[in-house]
Design a protein around this motif. Structure first.
Motif: not given
Length: 340
Positions: A17-31, A308-314, A328-334
């Motif tokens: 990812l170009r930027s990390s994921s925010a700690a939001l509900y359902n923060n991943l969409s796939v098409l 490991t060590d990831t708050q899963v948010c999507g 996806t996880g909070y602060d993960l850039s992948e």
């Protein structure tokens, strides 16, 4: 459920990812593009959406900033993004603190902008939209922080999108909306809405939406909902997954699925597999079914994955059978991918 479940999925190449994921509900969409090896991923960070297209060879990146009023950039934070797949078209819908943006599926052109009416909210209350789902063949439903659900009527093409009605059953901020595309069982409804207080409403979409059942809160926020064959699957802040009968609102099963707050659920419509991801770093795969003899709703644990060590948010399945999923996880850039 006794014993350690067999490992059904293994880790595959991550999606950068170009930027990390925010700690939001359902923060991943796939098409997943039908009939092609293209999969698009989207995760929100601050005022922009990271879009990645994977074609089996490499990755194409694009940042989609929050546009307010369709033109000027703003510092408004995005709250969610989701692809809404309708029979006639696919829209990419973004929600933010200012309103709702609808784009062509690749994010290339904005087709509609809806500003939130700040005047309707109490002065000290945060204003935002959140909870996105396609429904009933030509509707897109979007929730708001005042508890309203806006129903947009989507034409087969063009920008003539209108608000066909506003559903006013919730008294807390909407957290998530799910729909069952196709034919739900008789009387079961095809849309479910959830809010911060933990209340769920089951609707039947038609030219007008009809409220079928209201499942009262039990002192815990509901972050994520899914609908499958007349069963509502709901994930809560106490780590529980609860299964309800969509037609009556009756509780059919509950599982202490996670040790911390659930942030995401997803459902594979062809198999009834349910994916859950939470703050406890775990992603679980479950299998929902109905016993043909007793009509009991059953849930079976299939797979556990520790990120490991990831708050899963999507967490999202990448195909309708549930053969692969992404996390996806909070602060993960992948984005981590797992497949059979």
């Amino acid at each position: 459920p006794g014993g350690v479940p067999r490992r059904m999925y293994r880790k595959e190449t991550s999606v950068p990812l170009r930027s990390s994921s925010a700690a939001l509900y359902n923060n991943l969409s796939v098409l997943r593009a039908a009939g092609r090896q293209l999969t698009c991923f989207g995760a929100v960070h601050g005022p922009s959406l990271s879009l990645v297209t994977a074609d089996g060879i490499g990755f194409t990146h694009r940042q989609l900033p929050a546009k307010e009023g369709g033109t000027a950039l703003s510092t408004s934070l995005l709250t969610q993004a989701a692809w809404c797949v309708l029979p006639s078209r696919v829209l990419l819908v973004l929600t933010s603190q200012k309103g709702i943006q609808m784009y062509e599926s690749d994010g290339s052109a904005m087709v509609y902008w809806h500003a939130l009416d700040v005047a309707e909210h109490p002065p000290a209350q945060a204003v935002f939209a959140r909870g996105i789902a396609a429904a009933g063949g030509h509707f897109v439903c979007v929730g708001t922080s005042c508890g309203s659900v806006l129903v947009f009527d989507i034409p087969p093409k063009g920008t003539n999108i209108t608000v066909s009605e506003v559903l006013e059953e919730h008294h807390a901020a909407i957290t998530d909306i799910a729909s069952e595309l196709g034919q739900p069982p008789d009387g079961a409804g095809d849309v479910v809405t959830a809010d911060d207080a933990g209340t769920l409403c089951v609707w039947s979409s038609g030219e007008e939406f009809t409220l079928l059942s209201k499942i009262l809160a039990f002192g815990c926020s509901c972050s994520s909902v899914k609908l499958w064959k007349g069963i509502v699957a709901a994930g809560y802040g106490n780590g529980q997954i609860r299964l309800y009968e969509a037609a009556t609102g009756g509780l059919r099963a509950q599982v202490n699925a996670h040790a911390r707050w659930i942030y995401a659920l997803d459902l594979a419509p062809q198999t009834g597999k349910l994916l859950s991801g939470a703050e406890d770093s775990f992603v679980h795969v479950w299998k929902l079914s109905r016993n043909p003899d007793t009509d009991d709703v059953e849930i079976e644990h299939c797979h556990a994955e520790c990120v490991t060590d990831t708050q899963v948010c999507g967490a999202r399945f990448c195909d309708p059978e549930g053969l692969s999923f992404a996390v996806t996880g909070y602060d993960l850039s992948e984005i981590f991918r797992y497949g059979r």
